[in-house]
Design a protein around this motif. Structure first.
Motif, mmCIF file in Angstrom:
data_model
loop_
_atom_site.group_PDB
_atom_site.id
_atom_site.type_symbol
_atom_site.label_atom_id
_atom_site.label_comp_id
_atom_site.label_asym_id
_atom_site.label_seq_id
_atom_site.Cartn_x
_atom_site.Cartn_y
_atom_site.Cartn_z
ATOM 1 N N MET A 253 0.643 -0.717 0.021
ATOM 2 C CA MET A 253 -0.188 0.153 -0.490
ATOM 3 C C MET A 253 0.963 1.401 -0.118
ATOM 4 O O MET A 253 0.305 1.928 -0.679
ATOM 5 C CB MET A 253 -0.860 0.310 1.173
ATOM 6 N N TYR A 254 1.791 1.396 0.599
ATOM 7 C CA TYR A 254 2.876 2.496 0.723
ATOM 8 C C TYR A 254 4.056 1.954 -0.347
ATOM 9 O O TYR A 254 4.982 3.258 -0.376
ATOM 10 C CB TYR A 254 2.847 2.907 1.957
ATOM 11 N N MET B 179 -4.231 3.313 -5.589
ATOM 12 C CA MET B 179 -4.629 4.004 -4.085
ATOM 13 C C MET B 179 -5.182 4.948 -4.213
ATOM 14 O O MET B 179 -4.646 6.280 -6.259
ATOM 15 C CB MET B 179 -3.503 4.274 -3.397
ATOM 16 N N ARG C 107 3.023 8.524 -1.083
ATOM 17 C CA ARG C 107 3.259 8.396 0.447
ATOM 18 C C ARG C 107 3.549 9.766 1.668
ATOM 19 O O ARG C 107 2.962 9.708 2.634
ATOM 20 C CB ARG C 107 4.687 8.138 1.569
ATOM 21 N N ASP D 28 0.471 11.321 1.753
ATOM 22 C CA ASP D 28 -0.771 10.824 2.642
ATOM 23 C C ASP D 28 -1.028 9.903 2.596
ATOM 24 O O ASP D 28 -1.919 9.459 3.315
ATOM 25 C CB ASP D 28 -2.267 10.804 1.062
ATOM 26 N N ILE D 29 0.149 9.338 3.052
ATOM 27 C CA ILE D 29 0.250 7.514 4.091
ATOM 28 C C ILE D 29 1.328 8.237 5.363
ATOM 29 O O ILE D 29 2.257 8.610 4.740
ATOM 30 C CB ILE D 29 0.708 6.838 2.993
ATOM 31 N N VAL E 245 3.316 5.880 8.771
ATOM 32 C CA VAL E 245 3.299 4.594 8.885
ATOM 33 C C VAL E 245 3.844 4.384 9.874
ATOM 34 O O VAL E 245 4.599 5.125 10.381
ATOM 35 C CB VAL E 245 4.285 4.121 7.448
ATOM 36 N N PRO F 234 -2.392 12.458 7.025
ATOM 37 C CA PRO F 234 -2.834 11.713 5.826
ATOM 38 C C PRO F 234 -4.299 11.118 5.880
ATOM 39 O O PRO F 234 -5.056 10.783 6.679
ATOM 40 C CB PRO F 234 -1.720 10.644 5.918
ATOM 41 N N LEU G 75 -4.204 8.730 5.221
ATOM 42 C CA LEU G 75 -4.186 6.512 5.451
ATOM 43 C C LEU G 75 -2.821 6.466 6.596
ATOM 44 O O LEU G 75 -2.194 6.788 6.202
ATOM 45 C CB LEU G 75 -3.981 5.610 4.667
ATOM 46 N N ILE H 52 -1.275 2.912 8.456
ATOM 47 C CA ILE H 52 -0.680 1.734 8.264
ATOM 48 C C ILE H 52 0.289 1.341 9.459
ATOM 49 O O ILE H 52 1.122 2.135 10.041
ATOM 50 C CB ILE H 52 -0.252 1.611 7.226
ATOM 51 N N THR I 191 -9.634 9.245 9.325
ATOM 52 C CA THR I 191 -8.786 8.744 8.382
ATOM 53 C C THR I 191 -8.721 7.128 8.261
ATOM 54 O O THR I 191 -9.517 6.653 9.124
ATOM 55 C CB THR I 191 -7.114 9.418 9.241
#
Length: 228
Positions: free
Chosen positions: A48-49, A61, A78, A80-81, A83, A156, A158, A160, A188
């Protein structure tokens, strides 16, 4: 929205991690990814990333096919992500404030906005009063809160998390999970790989169970389903 379409992954050493995975995750979902060790959970979330790319199949995505992105385009994906890792991955010589600010400095955000946003997220995770501390001066739970703050400082779409409570005691784990609940409540998407049976069973979110690289169960308000 995230879509994995017939995704398989075989590493260069011949080990197969994913086998024909089809999953759709909508914006605002809270998803636990569970299963025995070696089931493919980490490979699944790395898709996903774009830490990993499929051997076969496609990962989308928000309509963008991730594997087809040029290397220079990946950092924009990334943004928008967020981790979060089990071992925190903090910069040990930098303060709490500097660790969180770094995520905005690398995208050349305005310094005034950086200060305002960093202090805001540190307040959100209850660590504003420890902004000048370094990681070695913090408990494990506090270090994970710094990692969460760093992950969400850029707002973000998302988040994770790979075993975010794996190194924490039960009481601290529940505090951390409340933080994830708050993040999800803001809209989110949260995707979390975990071995925590108690957390999954009590919080009753969507559960994607994996075995031998395949999705064997996908349930809303699901349970952990494995003995630990």
């Amino acid at each position: 929205m995230i879509e994995l379409k017939k995704v398989s992954k075989v590493y260069k050493n011949g080990v197969g991690a994913l086998n024909g995975v089809d999953v759709t995750i909508n914006q605002g979902d809270f998803v636990y990814v569970v299963g025995p060790s070696g089931a493919g959970k980490t490979s699944f979330i790395k898709m996903m990333y774009r830490e990993e790319t499929p051997s076969e199949g496609q990962v989308f995505m928000n309509g963008v096919e991730v594997a087809s992105l040029k290397k220079k385009e990946v950092p924009y994906l990334r943004r928008d992500i967020g981790v979060i890792f089990q071992d925190f991955k903090l910069l040990q010589r930098k303060s709490v404030y500097e660790n969180v600010a770094f995520a905005l400095e690398v995208i050349e955000e305005n310094p005034r906005k950086i200060r305002r946003r960093v202090l805001s997220v540190l307040d959100q995770v209850g660590l504003k009063h420890k902004a000048r501390f370094i990681p070695a001066q913090l408990s494990g739970g506090e270090q994970q809160r710094v990692a969460i703050a760093r992950a969400i400082v850029n707002n973000p779409k998302l988040v994770i998390a790979d075993e975010p409570t794996g190194n924490l005691d039960p009481e601290t784990s529940w505090d951390i999970m409340q933080t994830f609940e708050d993040i999800n409540a803001s809209g989110t998407t949260v995707i979390m790989a975990t071995h925590s049976k108690d957390i999954v069973n009590q919080m009753r979110k969507r559960v994607i169970a994996m075995e031998n690289g395949r999705v064997v169960r996908d349930e809303h308000r699901g349970e952990y389903g494995y003995e630990v």
